[in-house]
Write a protein that holds these residues in place. Structure first.
Motif, PDB file in Angstrom:
ATOM      1  N   LYS A  58       0.858  -1.191   0.000  1.00  0.00           N
ATOM      2  CA  LYS A  58       0.000   0.000   0.000  1.00  0.00           C
ATOM      3  C   LYS A  58       0.886   1.230   0.000  1.00  0.00           C
ATOM      4  O   LYS A  58       1.742   1.380   0.857  1.00  0.00           O
ATOM      5  CB  LYS A  58      -0.841   0.019   1.275  1.00  0.00           C
ATOM      6  CG  LYS A  58      -2.065  -0.848   1.186  1.00  0.00           C
ATOM      7  CD  LYS A  58      -3.257  -0.010   0.762  1.00  0.00           C
ATOM      8  CE  LYS A  58      -4.515  -0.861   0.774  1.00  0.00           C
ATOM      9  NZ  LYS A  58      -5.656  -0.131   0.247  1.00  0.00           N
ATOM     10  N   LEU A  59       0.656   2.098  -0.966  1.00  0.00           N
ATOM     11  CA  LEU A  59       1.491   3.285  -1.007  1.00  0.00           C
ATOM     12  C   LEU A  59       0.929   4.372  -0.104  1.00  0.00           C
ATOM     13  O   LEU A  59      -0.227   4.337   0.291  1.00  0.00           O
ATOM     14  CB  LEU A  59       1.603   3.790  -2.440  1.00  0.00           C
ATOM     15  CG  LEU A  59       2.398   2.854  -3.341  1.00  0.00           C
ATOM     16  CD1 LEU A  59       2.352   3.323  -4.761  1.00  0.00           C
ATOM     17  CD2 LEU A  59       3.828   2.748  -2.869  1.00  0.00           C
TER      18      LEU A  59
ATOM     19  N   LYS B 154     -14.956  -0.012  -6.353  1.00  0.00           N
ATOM     20  CA  LYS B 154     -15.283   1.336  -6.803  1.00  0.00           C
ATOM     21  C   LYS B 154     -14.144   1.887  -7.662  1.00  0.00           C
ATOM     22  O   LYS B 154     -12.971   1.755  -7.311  1.00  0.00           O
ATOM     23  CB  LYS B 154     -15.465   2.216  -5.555  1.00  0.00           C
ATOM     24  CG  LYS B 154     -16.133   3.527  -5.835  1.00  0.00           C
ATOM     25  CD  LYS B 154     -16.337   4.300  -4.528  1.00  0.00           C
ATOM     26  CE  LYS B 154     -15.999   5.746  -4.706  1.00  0.00           C
ATOM     27  NZ  LYS B 154     -14.858   6.214  -3.940  1.00  0.00           N
TER      28      LYS B 154
ATOM     29  N   VAL C  20     -12.056   4.843  -8.638  1.00  0.00           N
ATOM     30  CA  VAL C  20     -11.773   6.211  -8.200  1.00  0.00           C
ATOM     31  C   VAL C  20     -11.272   7.049  -9.372  1.00  0.00           C
ATOM     32  O   VAL C  20     -11.304   8.272  -9.330  1.00  0.00           O
ATOM     33  CB  VAL C  20     -10.772   6.252  -7.018  1.00  0.00           C
ATOM     34  CG1 VAL C  20     -11.355   5.547  -5.814  1.00  0.00           C
ATOM     35  CG2 VAL C  20      -9.436   5.658  -7.395  1.00  0.00           C
TER      36      VAL C  20
ATOM     37  N   PRO D 104     -11.289  18.776  -7.045  1.00  0.00           N
ATOM     38  CA  PRO D 104     -11.412  18.816  -5.584  1.00  0.00           C
ATOM     39  C   PRO D 104     -10.716  17.627  -4.909  1.00  0.00           C
ATOM     40  O   PRO D 104     -10.279  16.708  -5.592  1.00  0.00           O
ATOM     41  CB  PRO D 104     -12.920  18.756  -5.354  1.00  0.00           C
ATOM     42  CG  PRO D 104     -13.505  18.176  -6.600  1.00  0.00           C
ATOM     43  CD  PRO D 104     -12.572  18.536  -7.707  1.00  0.00           C
ATOM     44  N   ASN D 105     -10.638  17.643  -3.597  1.00  0.00           N
ATOM     45  CA  ASN D 105     -10.021  16.547  -2.842  1.00  0.00           C
ATOM     46  C   ASN D 105     -10.695  15.227  -3.192  1.00  0.00           C
ATOM     47  O   ASN D 105     -11.917  15.153  -3.301  1.00  0.00           O
ATOM     48  CB  ASN D 105     -10.169  16.765  -1.327  1.00  0.00           C
ATOM     49  CG  ASN D 105      -9.369  17.954  -0.841  1.00  0.00           C
ATOM     50  OD1 ASN D 105      -9.848  18.748  -0.060  1.00  0.00           O
ATOM     51  ND2 ASN D 105      -8.164  18.090  -1.331  1.00  0.00           N
TER      52      ASN D 105
ATOM     53  N   GLY E  76      -9.170  12.151  -7.740  1.00  0.00           N
ATOM     54  CA  GLY E  76      -8.427  11.120  -8.472  1.00  0.00           C
ATOM     55  C   GLY E  76      -7.159  11.642  -9.136  1.00  0.00           C
ATOM     56  O   GLY E  76      -6.572  10.949  -9.959  1.00  0.00           O
TER      57      GLY E  76
ATOM     58  N   GLN F  31       2.827  14.186  -3.988  1.00  0.00           N
ATOM     59  CA  GLN F  31       2.128  14.980  -2.981  1.00  0.00           C
ATOM     60  C   GLN F  31       2.635  14.613  -1.588  1.00  0.00           C
ATOM     61  O   GLN F  31       2.790  15.449  -0.719  1.00  0.00           O
ATOM     62  CB  GLN F  31       0.627  14.693  -3.086  1.00  0.00           C
ATOM     63  CG  GLN F  31      -0.211  15.609  -2.238  1.00  0.00           C
ATOM     64  CD  GLN F  31      -1.699  15.380  -2.487  1.00  0.00           C
ATOM     65  OE1 GLN F  31      -2.093  14.432  -3.145  1.00  0.00           O
ATOM     66  NE2 GLN F  31      -2.515  16.246  -1.958  1.00  0.00           N
TER      67      GLN F  31
ATOM     68  N   HIS G 179      -4.789  23.202  -6.593  1.00  0.00           N
ATOM     69  CA  HIS G 179      -6.126  23.674  -6.252  1.00  0.00           C
ATOM     70  C   HIS G 179      -6.224  25.172  -6.510  1.00  0.00           C
ATOM     71  O   HIS G 179      -7.233  25.789  -6.232  1.00  0.00           O
ATOM     72  CB  HIS G 179      -6.420  23.427  -4.772  1.00  0.00           C
ATOM     73  CG  HIS G 179      -6.580  21.974  -4.451  1.00  0.00           C
ATOM     74  ND1 HIS G 179      -7.655  21.245  -4.877  1.00  0.00           N
ATOM     75  CD2 HIS G 179      -5.792  21.117  -3.767  1.00  0.00           C
ATOM     76  CE1 HIS G 179      -7.525  19.996  -4.447  1.00  0.00           C
ATOM     77  NE2 HIS G 179      -6.405  19.897  -3.790  1.00  0.00           N
TER      78      HIS G 179
HETATM   79  N1  ATP Z   1      -3.971   3.897  -1.274  1.00  0.00           N
HETATM   80  C1  ATP Z   1      -5.306   4.004  -1.396  1.00  0.00           C
HETATM   81  N2  ATP Z   1      -6.121   2.974  -1.083  1.00  0.00           N
HETATM   82  C2  ATP Z   1      -7.457   3.066  -1.210  1.00  0.00           C
HETATM   83  N3  ATP Z   1      -8.095   4.165  -1.643  1.00  0.00           N
HETATM   84  C3  ATP Z   1      -7.348   5.227  -1.972  1.00  0.00           C
HETATM   85  C4  ATP Z   1      -5.920   5.208  -1.865  1.00  0.00           C
HETATM   86  N4  ATP Z   1      -5.455   6.407  -2.277  1.00  0.00           N
HETATM   87  C5  ATP Z   1      -6.539   7.135  -2.605  1.00  0.00           C
HETATM   88  N5  ATP Z   1      -7.678   6.451  -2.431  1.00  0.00           N
HETATM   89  C6  ATP Z   1      -9.051   6.919  -2.725  1.00  0.00           C
HETATM   90  O1  ATP Z   1      -9.108   7.279  -4.090  1.00  0.00           O
HETATM   91  C7  ATP Z   1      -9.818   8.484  -4.287  1.00  0.00           C
HETATM   92  C8  ATP Z   1      -8.968   9.447  -5.081  1.00  0.00           C
HETATM   93  O2  ATP Z   1      -7.851   9.810  -4.313  1.00  0.00           O
HETATM   94  P1  ATP Z   1      -6.682  10.707  -4.867  1.00  0.00           P
HETATM   95  O3  ATP Z   1      -5.601  10.684  -3.854  1.00  0.00           O
HETATM   96  O4  ATP Z   1      -6.349  10.280  -6.234  1.00  0.00           O
HETATM   97  O5  ATP Z   1      -7.378  12.147  -4.915  1.00  0.00           O
HETATM   98  P2  ATP Z   1      -6.768  13.588  -5.254  1.00  0.00           P
HETATM   99  O6  ATP Z   1      -7.523  14.134  -6.394  1.00  0.00           O
HETATM  100  O7  ATP Z   1      -5.304  13.500  -5.394  1.00  0.00           O
HETATM  101  O8  ATP Z   1      -7.156  14.414  -3.948  1.00  0.00           O
HETATM  102  P3  ATP Z   1      -6.353  15.547  -3.133  1.00  0.00           P
HETATM  103  O9  ATP Z   1      -6.699  16.847  -3.764  1.00  0.00           O
HETATM  104  O10 ATP Z   1      -6.928  15.447  -1.780  1.00  0.00           O
HETATM  105  O11 ATP Z   1      -4.931  15.221  -3.179  1.00  0.00           O
HETATM  106  C9  ATP Z   1     -10.205   8.976  -2.914  1.00  0.00           C
HETATM  107  O12 ATP Z   1     -11.555   8.696  -2.729  1.00  0.00           O
HETATM  108  C10 ATP Z   1      -9.357   8.175  -1.953  1.00  0.00           C
HETATM  109  O13 ATP Z   1     -10.082   7.892  -0.791  1.00  0.00           O
END
Ligand code: ATP
Ligand code: MG
Lengths: 256, 315
Positions: free
Chosen positions: A251-252, B17, B19, B38-39, B42, B84, B193
């Motif tokens: 898991k990263l 799911k 993402v 947004p947060n 993905g 990040q 953002h």
């Molecule tokens: N290692 C992981 N294991 C399971 N789910 C994950 C993992 N990393 C991210 N997620 C899920 O995948 C989705 C997308 O996450 P991601 O980190 O790509 O978002 P982001 O656009 O980079 O958001 P942020 O702006 O907060 O950085 C989220 O719903 C998150 O909960």
């Protein structure tokens, strides 16, 4: 420079700090002095393999084996720390394969463990009956490598799978304890050993490491080494394969 | 030529799911591409696929003309990655962190010192040069992480919210530097953002939400699309749902946010502010209600998201 060597260099330079390395290298000497003096005061000498052996001479190879276990846990700990500081994910995004990272981690531990064993042997020579030949030295090195690959891989697999630091510490401590005490580190496995313990010792890779190193120390190596080495090559291969499997699925960004 | 080609990319961490849910886009060589969302949208997940940290669950992804599932190592040789997730060698000084990084990248010894000295000078790290990474501030660590990546050359640079935690001067300094890199031919894939930042740096942006791309265009075109739009926030006491209904049915082309309640205002993105005001007035008279809060502002990135996503849902 080769990628694995560069990664090994990094682990020695940064994932392990100077204090940890000195501790790991000096630990066996301290261990030997304390164990030798303490246990030697109650068990003076006993019959081992047909000759009279002081307890401190008996325990010295066991300490090298314990050192190997310690090096193994360090491999897992380095992985943990690299996960926590984000360096693992960063390194995985660089031109290295995951297997190279795993290998470099094990190589770093082999070097540290070897350093520790070497110093211990040099310090111990005046106190123990040691009769090591150049060939015996080579054997010690082989056991050290195979032992570190086996136990280091077990700890790496654990470090890659477990998600909390506490769980990692608890499991690695319990394992350290069980593996040490069910092997021939502290006592010889003879016909008088209780059966369950003898069975456990037979299944415990550390027994083969200790017996092999002990044979090299006492210059009693022989055909048994082929068997020991075959067992340890097998366990190394199995656990390295398991470790690389867990790595692929790691898991990263597991921030603690 | 395209540096990045993504076709119908889907990613699932748990096997249930998605993402990232069907992304398709290209990034041209030498382009600065901004990835906004947004947060949890993905963005980081997409970057992980592009940098070969994780495998796509479905779809075809080529980076520098190579398939990410087959030629990861070769791709990683030619890219630079600022994740990040912060990362640093905690027990080494800033300078030693950079030296170790140079070793990992196999930079020839003869070049290392000059390069590191230049970067330390340029990005104002001289003061903390000898300080352990464990003892510097969070923003300083981020700076170290960014500057470290500039030790080696890369054809394609991934920056996942690189400027988080940086002070305005450091931010400007780095963004300007990235811009100059792009001028020299480096392709940059960048998430943020901050619309101002995207505006300053990017040639083109994509807006992603819930793993889908909702808009992808040049900054100028996007701006033109939303030019004249304003975001109105209005909070009333008695019957906000009735006001929302009125606004929705009578304001042509406006997007009304459905997530309001008694505490959080109704949000409307529209280019017909006077009409909206008239409707609000009418509601107040009819209901005998009072206005608790009213705010009209220029549409920001957040509102663009909201409008882009809202329009998608209305269709
Ligand atoms: N290692 C992981 N294991 C399971 N789910 C994950 C993992 N990393 C991210 N997620 C899920 O995948 C989705 C997308 O996450 P991601 O980190 O790509 O978002 P982001 O656009 O980079 O958001 P942020 O702006 O907060 O950085 C989220 O719903 C998150 O909960
Ligand atoms: Mg992210």
């Amino acid at each position: 420079m080769n990628s694995t060597i560069r990664l090994t260099y990094r682990i020695i330079r940064s994932a392990l700090d100077v204090n940890t390395i000195s501790f790991l290298i000096l630990l066996p000497v301290g261990y030997l002095l304390i164990m030798g003096l303490m246990m030697g005061s109650i068990i003076h000498s006993f019959n081992y393999g047909g000759s009279n052996l002081s307890y401190v001479s008996f325990i010295a190879p066991g300490i090298v084996a314990d050192q190997i276990l310690m090096g193994g846990s360090m491999a897992g700990w380095v992985l943990w720390s690299d996960k926590r500081t984000g360096m693992l994910e960063q390194i995985f995004s660089m031109p290295f394969s995951r297997f190279q990272y795993q290998l470099s981690n094990l190589i770093a531990m082999i070097l540290v463990t070897f350093g520790g064993a070497l110093i211990m042997i040099l310090v111990a020579i005046p106190f123990i009956s040691i009769n090591i030949t150049a060939y015996g030295f080579l054997l010690v090195f082989i056991y050290l490598v195979l032992g570190t690959l086996t136990f280091g891989s077990i700890m790496l697999a654990l470090g890659a799978t477990v998600r909390s630091n506490q769980v990692f510490n608890v499991i690695s401590n319990i394992m350290f304890f069980v593996v040490t005490f069910t092997s021939s580190v502290f006592y010889p496995i003879t016909s008088q050993t209780p059966r369950p313990l003898a069975m456990a010792a037979m299944l415990n890779p550390l027994t083969y490491v200790v017996d092999g190193i002990r044979g090299a120390f006492l210059n009693t190596s022989g055909v048994a080494d082929i068997y020991y080495i075959a067992v340890l090559v097998t366990t190394s291969a199995i656990f390295m394969a398991i470790a690389s499997y867990t790595y692929k699925r790691i898991k990263l960004s597991a921030t603690v | 030529m395209n540096s990045i080609e993504v076709s119908d990319l889907k990613v699932s961490y748990d096997g249930k799911k998605y993402v990232v849910d069907g992304l398709s886009f290209d990034v041209e060589e030498g382009e600065i591409f901004g990835f906004l969302g947004p947060n949890g949208a993905g963005k980081t997940t997409t970057i992980r696929v592009l940098t070969t940290l994780i495998k796509p669950t479905q779809g075809i992804v080529n980076v520098l003309g190579m398939d990410v599932t087959k030629r990861g190592l070769e791709i990683r040789k030619r890219i630079g990655v600022i994740l990040q997730q912060p990362s640093y060698e905690w027990n080494l000084s800033v300078e030693k962190n950079m030296y170790i990084y140079a070793t990992l990248w196999n930079i020839p010894r003869s070049q290392v010192k000059k390069r590191i000295d230049e970067l330390i000078e340029k990005f104002d790290l001289a003061e903390i040069r000898k300080v352990s990474a464990a003892d510097i501030s969070i923003g300083q660590r981020r700076r170290l992480q960014l500057v470290r990546e500039l030790i080696h050359d890369s054809e394609l640079l991934f920056l996942d919210e690189p400027t988080i935690g940086l002070d305005p001067i450091a931010r400007k300094n780095l963004l300007t530097y990235f811009k100059s890199l792009a001028k020299d031919g480096t392709t940059i894939f960048f998430t943020t953002h901050n619309l101002e930042e995207a505006d300053f740096l990017c040639d083109r942006v994509g807006i992603i939400n819930h793993g889908r791309l909702y808009a992808i265009d040049s900054i100028d075109n996007l701006k033109a699309t939303y030019e004249g739009d304003r975001t109105i926030e209005v909070l009333v006491n008695k019957a906000p749902e009735r006001l929302a209904e009125k606004l929705k049915s009578r304001l042509v082309g406006a997007v009304v946010d459905g997530t309001f309640n008694k505490e959080s205002p109704i949000k409307i993105v529209t280019n017909k502010v006077p009409d909206a005001m008239e409707i609000i007035n009418e509601y107040i008279k009819e209901e005998g209600d009072s206005l608790l809060w009213l705010n009209i502002k220029k549409t920001e990135l957040e509102d663009v998201f909201f409008k882009v996503v809202g329009e998608q849902q209305n269709e």
